[in-house]
Write a protein that holds these residues in place. Structure first.
Motif, mmCIF file in Angstrom:
data_model
loop_
_atom_site.group_PDB
_atom_site.id
_atom_site.type_symbol
_atom_site.label_atom_id
_atom_site.label_comp_id
_atom_site.label_asym_id
_atom_site.label_seq_id
_atom_site.Cartn_x
_atom_site.Cartn_y
_atom_site.Cartn_z
ATOM 1 N N ASN A 257 1.191 -0.990 -0.278
ATOM 2 C CA ASN A 257 -0.288 0.072 -0.052
ATOM 3 C C ASN A 257 0.715 0.995 -0.009
ATOM 4 O OD1 ASN A 257 -2.323 -2.066 0.177
ATOM 5 N ND2 ASN A 257 -2.127 -1.236 2.762
ATOM 6 N N GLU A 258 0.787 2.512 -0.827
ATOM 7 C CA GLU A 258 1.572 3.333 -0.780
ATOM 8 C C GLU A 258 0.653 4.433 -0.049
ATOM 9 O OE1 GLU A 258 2.289 5.295 -4.788
ATOM 10 O OE2 GLU A 258 2.146 3.465 -5.516
ATOM 11 N N ILE A 259 -0.490 4.512 -0.079
ATOM 12 C CA ILE A 259 -1.817 4.984 1.367
ATOM 13 C C ILE A 259 -1.475 3.996 2.429
ATOM 14 C CG2 ILE A 259 -4.112 6.440 1.908
ATOM 15 C CD1 ILE A 259 -4.357 6.906 -1.003
ATOM 16 N N GLU A 260 -0.820 4.595 3.439
ATOM 17 C CA GLU A 260 -0.745 3.314 4.777
ATOM 18 C C GLU A 260 -1.223 4.117 6.143
ATOM 19 O OE1 GLU A 260 -0.741 0.532 6.393
ATOM 20 O OE2 GLU A 260 1.029 -0.438 4.942
ATOM 21 N N THR A 261 -1.342 3.559 6.727
ATOM 22 C CA THR A 261 -2.200 4.304 8.286
ATOM 23 C C THR A 261 -0.381 4.248 9.042
ATOM 24 O OG1 THR A 261 -1.736 1.817 9.213
ATOM 25 C CG2 THR A 261 -3.520 2.506 8.777
ATOM 26 N N ASP A 262 -0.388 5.142 10.375
ATOM 27 C CA ASP A 262 1.580 4.772 11.425
ATOM 28 C C ASP A 262 1.609 3.555 11.534
ATOM 29 O OD1 ASP A 262 2.482 7.484 12.400
ATOM 30 O OD2 ASP A 262 1.774 5.983 13.755
ATOM 31 N N PHE A 263 0.926 2.716 12.300
ATOM 32 C CA PHE A 263 1.418 1.625 12.390
ATOM 33 C C PHE A 263 1.976 0.467 11.683
ATOM 34 C CE2 PHE A 263 0.046 -3.270 12.608
ATOM 35 C CZ PHE A 263 0.410 -3.597 13.853
ATOM 36 N N TYR A 264 1.991 0.066 10.395
ATOM 37 C CA TYR A 264 2.200 -0.493 9.245
ATOM 38 C C TYR A 264 3.494 0.428 8.514
ATOM 39 C CZ TYR A 264 -1.113 -3.694 9.142
ATOM 40 O OH TYR A 264 -1.868 -4.371 9.190
ATOM 41 N N ASN A 265 3.818 1.816 8.674
ATOM 42 C CA ASN A 265 4.748 1.836 8.064
ATOM 43 C C ASN A 265 5.403 2.823 9.491
ATOM 44 O OD1 ASN A 265 5.845 4.132 5.819
ATOM 45 N ND2 ASN A 265 6.102 5.900 7.991
ATOM 46 N N PHE A 266 5.303 2.611 10.492
ATOM 47 C CA PHE A 266 6.254 2.863 12.113
ATOM 48 C C PHE A 266 6.483 2.538 13.058
ATOM 49 C CE2 PHE A 266 5.799 7.581 10.184
ATOM 50 C CZ PHE A 266 6.728 7.621 9.112
ATOM 51 N N GLU A 267 4.867 2.738 13.817
ATOM 52 C CA GLU A 267 4.549 0.899 15.200
ATOM 53 C C GLU A 267 5.579 0.086 14.574
ATOM 54 O OE1 GLU A 267 1.352 3.338 17.178
ATOM 55 O OE2 GLU A 267 1.408 1.343 18.022
ATOM 56 N N ASN B 218 6.973 9.389 19.261
ATOM 57 C CA ASN B 218 8.065 10.708 19.823
ATOM 58 C C ASN B 218 9.598 10.062 19.219
ATOM 59 O OD1 ASN B 218 5.993 12.527 19.859
ATOM 60 N ND2 ASN B 218 5.569 11.911 21.588
ATOM 61 N N HIS B 219 9.431 8.715 18.436
ATOM 62 C CA HIS B 219 10.825 8.509 18.670
ATOM 63 C C HIS B 219 11.647 9.298 17.518
ATOM 64 C CE1 HIS B 219 14.372 6.055 17.331
ATOM 65 N NE2 HIS B 219 14.263 5.043 18.679
ATOM 66 N N PRO B 220 12.963 9.795 17.374
ATOM 67 C CA PRO B 220 13.332 10.865 16.949
ATOM 68 C C PRO B 220 13.920 10.209 15.183
ATOM 69 C CG PRO B 220 14.993 9.521 18.390
ATOM 70 C CD PRO B 220 13.234 9.431 18.941
ATOM 71 N N ALA B 221 13.646 8.537 15.442
ATOM 72 C CA ALA B 221 14.043 8.263 13.747
ATOM 73 C C ALA B 221 13.359 8.486 12.834
ATOM 74 C CB ALA B 221 13.951 6.402 13.862
ATOM 75 N N ARG B 222 12.087 9.166 13.468
ATOM 76 C CA ARG B 222 11.145 9.310 12.449
ATOM 77 C C ARG B 222 10.891 10.512 11.672
ATOM 78 N NH1 ARG B 222 4.483 8.233 14.445
ATOM 79 N NH2 ARG B 222 5.271 6.188 15.255
ATOM 80 N N GLN B 223 12.406 11.493 12.523
ATOM 81 C CA GLN B 223 12.487 12.640 11.996
ATOM 82 C C GLN B 223 13.119 12.427 10.577
ATOM 83 O OE1 GLN B 223 13.266 15.252 14.667
ATOM 84 N NE2 GLN B 223 12.007 16.284 13.376
ATOM 85 N N PHE C 133 30.484 -2.901 4.516
ATOM 86 C CA PHE C 133 28.798 -2.970 5.659
ATOM 87 C C PHE C 133 29.492 -1.874 6.678
ATOM 88 C CE2 PHE C 133 26.319 -6.615 3.300
ATOM 89 C CZ PHE C 133 27.554 -6.878 2.876
ATOM 90 N N ARG C 134 28.633 -1.261 7.009
ATOM 91 C CA ARG C 134 28.942 -0.378 7.184
ATOM 92 C C ARG C 134 27.911 0.198 8.431
ATOM 93 N NH1 ARG C 134 27.402 4.436 6.719
ATOM 94 N NH2 ARG C 134 26.945 4.900 4.563
ATOM 95 N N PRO C 135 28.005 -0.330 9.890
ATOM 96 C CA PRO C 135 27.261 0.248 10.581
ATOM 97 C C PRO C 135 26.008 0.744 10.723
ATOM 98 C CG PRO C 135 29.639 -0.208 11.973
ATOM 99 C CD PRO C 135 29.840 0.080 10.268
ATOM 100 N N SER C 136 24.981 1.171 11.147
ATOM 101 C CA SER C 136 23.941 1.965 10.676
ATOM 102 C C SER C 136 22.787 1.443 11.703
ATOM 103 C CB SER C 136 23.908 2.205 9.275
ATOM 104 O OG SER C 136 22.625 3.290 9.663
ATOM 105 N N TYR C 137 22.024 2.567 11.738
ATOM 106 C CA TYR C 137 20.914 2.218 12.657
ATOM 107 C C TYR C 137 19.653 2.260 11.934
ATOM 108 C CZ TYR C 137 17.437 2.837 16.160
ATOM 109 O OH TYR C 137 16.236 2.525 17.083
ATOM 110 N N PHE C 138 18.694 1.084 12.158
ATOM 111 C CA PHE C 138 17.115 1.165 11.839
ATOM 112 C C PHE C 138 16.638 0.762 12.598
ATOM 113 C CE2 PHE C 138 19.332 0.845 7.654
ATOM 114 C CZ PHE C 138 19.503 1.853 7.066
ATOM 115 N N PRO C 139 15.345 1.432 13.764
ATOM 116 C CA PRO C 139 14.638 0.375 14.501
ATOM 117 C C PRO C 139 14.560 -0.663 14.296
ATOM 118 C CG PRO C 139 13.946 2.343 13.842
ATOM 119 C CD PRO C 139 14.767 2.307 12.491
#
Ligand code: PHE
Length: 327
Positions: free
Chosen positions: A126-136, A143-148, A242-248
């Motif tokens: 889905n291109e149109i999505e709810t906060d739940f599937y895209n983030f939560e 309020n997690h800074p990664a959302r920025q 392969f460089r260390p990074s961060y994804f939640p």
């Protein structure tokens, strides 16, 4: 009269070399049009005395009728021939130009082509999505800074349960894990949206997501498949980092860079082992199953593959640009 006989013979001869309807009408007008010999001869009749006039008019009429018949007969045969040709279903079809595949579609298909023999299933998302599937569900709490880093377009919503344009194809991971049986090998191409725009970023771009959930899946498997994919894609031995990074939603998380000629190291893929919180949230037994996921930007791959400098060229609808990618 000899001259009349000659005219008939010339017309008969010239008709033989007619190849098209246009040529036919040109020739007809040469022999029967306003400026033709017969028609202009009629207008000169008035300069003759009445006896001559009657005799010449008679001859001219004979000539004119012969010519008319000649052209009529020819036209009938010609039409018969044309209609026979029209009915000849065995003739090869006329080529019909339908355009060609967009370079982004091609690169997307080229990625899929590599993974299909490894039994990855392709899902659309889905291109149109709810906060739940895209983030939560991907372990981005509110309020997690990664959302920025994923500032996007929100559809006029009063609460966060309403809709947004997805910022990545990772939402498809959640849909797949919640709905598909395990083990799971999936790929999901599609458009994503972010508030971003310059010569290497667009507010709308394309990603391909990959997700594997199986028993005994390791980071080594992820590295192996990524390196092999890149070498297949660019059809050469690659320097890959392969460089260390961060994804939640992955732990550990890495960015994959490739050494690309004078351009140096370029970031090309984000990936990692699926975070246990994400697996648990999808009711997956983390004692039994583990997973890895990866996501890549198709425009970035296409720019490197085709040597395109400005990402906006892909969406400017400029035929001079697009015609450089014929099928
Ligand atoms: N979704 C991440 C991005 O858009 C990429 C990614 C996909 C990272 C899957 C890890 C695993 O940047």
């Amino acid at each position: 009269m000899q001259i009349h006989q000659d005219l008939i013979e010339t017309a008969t001869l010239e008709l033989k070399s007619i190849k098209s309807e246009a040529e036919f009408f040109q020739l007809r007008s040469k022999f029967l049009g306003k400026k033709s010999f017969v028609i202009s001869a009629f207008s000169e009749l008035k300069s003759l005395n009445s006896k001559q006039r009657v005799a010449t008019a008679k001859e001219l009429n004979v000539l004119k009728n012969k010519l008319i018949k000649l052209f009529e007969d020819f036209q009938k045969d010609f039409n018969d021939l044309v209609s026979q040709v029209k009915l000849d279903v065995s003739l090869p079809a006329e080529p019909y130009f339908l355009g060609s595949e967009h370079p982004i579609t091609r690169i997307s298909d080229k990625v899929i082509e590599y993974f299909l023999p490894l039994n990855y299933q392709v899902f659309s998302g889905n291109e149109i999505e709810t906060d739940f599937y895209n983030f939560e569900a991907l372990n981005f709490p509110l309020n997690h800074p990664a959302r920025q880093m994923h500032d996007t377009f929100y559809l006029d919503s009063k609460s966060r349960d309403e809709y947004l344009l997805r910022t990545h194809t990772s939402n498809t991971q959640i849909h797949a894990m919640l709905n598909e049986p395990l083990p799971l090998y999936m790929l999901s191409p599609g458009r994503v949206y972010r508030c971003d725009s310059d010569n290497t970023h667009l507010p709308m771009f394309t990603q391909i997501e990959g997700l594997v959930v199986d028993e005994d899946v390791t980071f080594g498997d992820l590295k192996g498949v990524i390196i092999d994919f890149l070498e297949n894609f660019f059809n050469e031995k690659m320097e890959v980092r392969f460089r260390p990074s961060y994804f939640p939603f992955t732990e550990p998380s890495v960015e994959v860079d490739i050494k690309f000629g004078k351009k140096g190291w370029l970031e090309i893929i984000g990936c990692g082992m699926v975070h246990p919180n994400v697996l648990k949230g999808c009711n997956i037994n983390v004692r039994k199953y583990r997973g890895f996921a990866f996501g890549m930007g198709i425009e970035r791959l296409a720019m490197l593959y085709y040597g395109v400098e400005d990402i906006r060229d892909f969406y400017s609808s400029n035929l001079d640009f697009l015609n450089q990618f014929p099928s």
